[in-house]
Write an enzyme that holds these catalytic residues in place. Structure first.
Site, PDB file in Angstrom:
ATOM      1  N   SER A   1       4.046  -6.596   2.035  1.00  0.00           N
ATOM      2  CA  SER A   1       4.022  -7.075   3.348  1.00  0.00           C
ATOM      3  C   SER A   1       3.085  -8.294   3.682  1.00  0.00           C
ATOM      4  CB  SER A   1       3.542  -6.024   4.375  1.00  0.00           C
ATOM      5  OG  SER A   1       2.130  -5.829   4.284  1.00  0.00           O
ATOM      6  N   LYS A   2       3.090  -8.826   4.907  1.00  0.00           N
ATOM      7  CA  LYS A   2       2.324  -9.996   5.041  1.00  0.00           C
ATOM      8  C   LYS A   2       0.999  -9.404   5.323  1.00  0.00           C
ATOM      9  CE  LYS A   2       1.271 -12.425   9.359  1.00  0.00           C
ATOM     10  NZ  LYS A   2       0.401 -12.990   8.976  1.00  0.00           N
TER      11      LYS A   2
END
Ligand code: GLU
Length: 512
Positions: A267-268
């Site tokens: 994920s970011k």
């Protein structure tokens, strides 16, 4: 394969493209090229509530940067699309198909309000149903064209009551299909709910638009992320409902990209925490203004980025790691895409970029460096020949282009500080004298090429009966300020006699 290969990349413009999305596009591209097929870009923008400004341009720009351009639907000033579902909706393509299913009894109108739907879910939960669904069991109690009389339905339609169209999922059926990556997938219809196909705002949902477009665009293979696997049984049912099973595309669901430790989806936040980008290009969120870093801005070469992505989920079956796009097209096959999630390794990603940097010729690197805004301030007005030599010396030690002027700043200006560790360990009482003598020898040299300096230096050591480890670090630290670096004789030669002597003098003065 007897069918013409036509694949599509079908992103929704709901934000920046994640690197996993770029990988999906890449695999589609490789598959198409490998089979002399078409690679189509289709923007799936039917959910207007999730539309994010600039996202579509971002997608186009990302594909362009990676060099994986669609050969149909690429548009952007060109003659075609991209195909945009919102525009196709204008032509009422989707309503017709939803209506067809209603007419054939395979879908139905539903008038339930959001409150009524919520009530249904609550009631079912109270009754112990863990995952309440609108399905064969519950639809009879809801307000739809199956439970209501024909007159009542007619009246509501006349009234202009809002309604959606839902698919009527069969009650007791096994849905089976073969996925090119995962093998046979089987799901029982009782696990599916009567998904909305057409919304009250006149827009198709993702499911309907996606199937209709894949059919009309004669898509032969659907290659997409694993997160769409749960939707695939519904899609299979839709192909059957429309009577399109013979031309149904084959499915290939790609494995997830995992965090570096393998624990969950990349994920970011992982990127922020561990200091690597998860987006191809920098992205500025239009509502919060927050900026997320991109591979391009970090200094990755697009070829390196593509190479990294290619190996996240696919393996060539050999030890080869470096692949150009053309080589990837040659080597790629869906059969070698794995089921297991692919761990992203940021160190390895940097290694790839390093390999690409090393493989470039010095002149090319220098030219690129001249164009780099952040390097200009360091490089100043040095000529391209000089810069080319610097690149030749520094490229083995750099990961990114911009490391070269940063780490090799001393090629462009005299050092103002000297590496403390080196000074502490190597600068002795006699050091100033030794360096002064060496400086005088250099002064007498008629030419100042690398080999000549090296020979002179060795002769000097021999005469003085000193080891190289005592003197070379002093020479280096005075000229560059550093404890390490490329060949000192090459550096001195490149700096030139006058500059080298000046640096020795001022260094000796400072260090005493
Ligand atoms: N619009 C979907 C997405 O955003 C496409 C999924 C598919 O390829 O079917 O990923």
């Amino acid at each position: 394969m007897d069918r013409k290969v036509r694949v599509r990349f079908a992103p929704s413009p709901t934000g920046p493209l994640h690197m996993g999305g770029v990988r999906t596009a890449l695999y589609n591209y490789l598959f198409a090229k490998k089979h002399n097929g078409d690679f189509i870009l289709r923007i799936e923008d039917t959910d207007q509530t999730r539309y994010v400004e600039g996202a579509e341009e971002y997608i186009a720009e990302s594909l362009k940067w990676c060099g994986i351009l669609p050969n149909e639907g690429q548009g952007y000033g060109g003659e075609y699309g991209p195909y945009r579902q919102s525009e196709r909706k204008e032509k009422d393509i989707y309503r017709k198909y939803a209506q067809q299913l209603v007419d054939e009894g395979k879908a139905y109108y539903a008038f339930d309000t959001p409150e009524e739907l919520e009530q249904m879910r609550e009631d079912l939960k109270k009754a112990g149903v863990a995952a309440p669904q609108y399905n064969a069991i519950t639809r009879g109690r809801m307000k739809n064209s199956i439970s209501l009389s024909a007159e009542e339905v007619e009246k509501r339609m006349q009234n202009g009551d809002p309604y959606v169209i839902r698919i009527k999922i069969p009650r007791n059926e096994d849905i089976k299909f073969k996925d090119m990556v995962r093998g046979w997938v089987q799901v029982h219809s009782s696990n599916l709910d009567d998904k909305v196909l057409f919304k009250s705002d006149g827009m198709p949902t993702y499911h309907l638009a996606n199937i209709v477009d894949d059919h009309l665009m004669e898509i032969s293979h659907v290659i997409r992320g694993e997160e769409w696997l749960p939707s695939a049984p519904l899609h299979v049912l839709l192909y059957e409902a429309f009577g399109w099973e013979d031309s149904r595309p084959e499915f290939a669901h790609l494995p997830l990209l995992l965090k570096p430790d393998g624990n969950g989806k990349l994920s970011k936040r992982d990127g922020d925490r561990l200091g690597f980008p998860v987006f191809p290009l920098e992205w500025k969120d239009p509502s919060s203004g927050e900026i997320s870093s991109g591979y391009r801005e970090k200094g990755y070469f697009p070829e390196a980025f593509v190479n990294i992505l290619a190996l996240l989920g696919w393996n060539p079956g050999t030890n080869q790691e470096i692949f150009s796009l053309a080589e990837l097209v040659e080597a790629f096959s869906i059969e070698r895409v794995g089921k297991a999630g692919a761990k992203y390794d940021p160190e390895k990603a940097r290694w790839f970029n390093q390999q690409y940097l090393r493989a470039k010729n010095d002149r090319e690197i220098a030219e690129n460096l001249m164009k780099l805004e952040e390097s200009k301030a360091i490089v100043g007005d040095k000529d391209i020949e000089f810069l080319t030599s610097v690149c030749g010396l520094m490229k083995e030690r750099a990961t990114f282009l911009k490391d070269i002027p940063k780490e090799g700043f001393y090629f462009f200006e005299a050092p103002s500080e000297y590496d403390e560790k080196t000074i502490k360990k190597k600068w002795k009482e006699d050091s100033a004298t030794i360096m002064r003598e060496w400086k005088e020898r250099m002064q007498k040299m008629s030419s100042f090429d690398q080999d000549g300096i090296e020979q002179e230096f060795k002769a000097f050591l021999d005469e003085k009966e000193m080891g190289i480890g005592k003197v070379l670090p002093l020479f280096r630290v005075l000229l560059t300020g550093q404890g390490m670096g490329p060949s000192m004789f090459a550096i001195a030669s490149l700096l030139g006699k006058e500059e080298s002597i000046q640096r020795l003098e001022s260094g000796i003065k400072k260090l005493g």
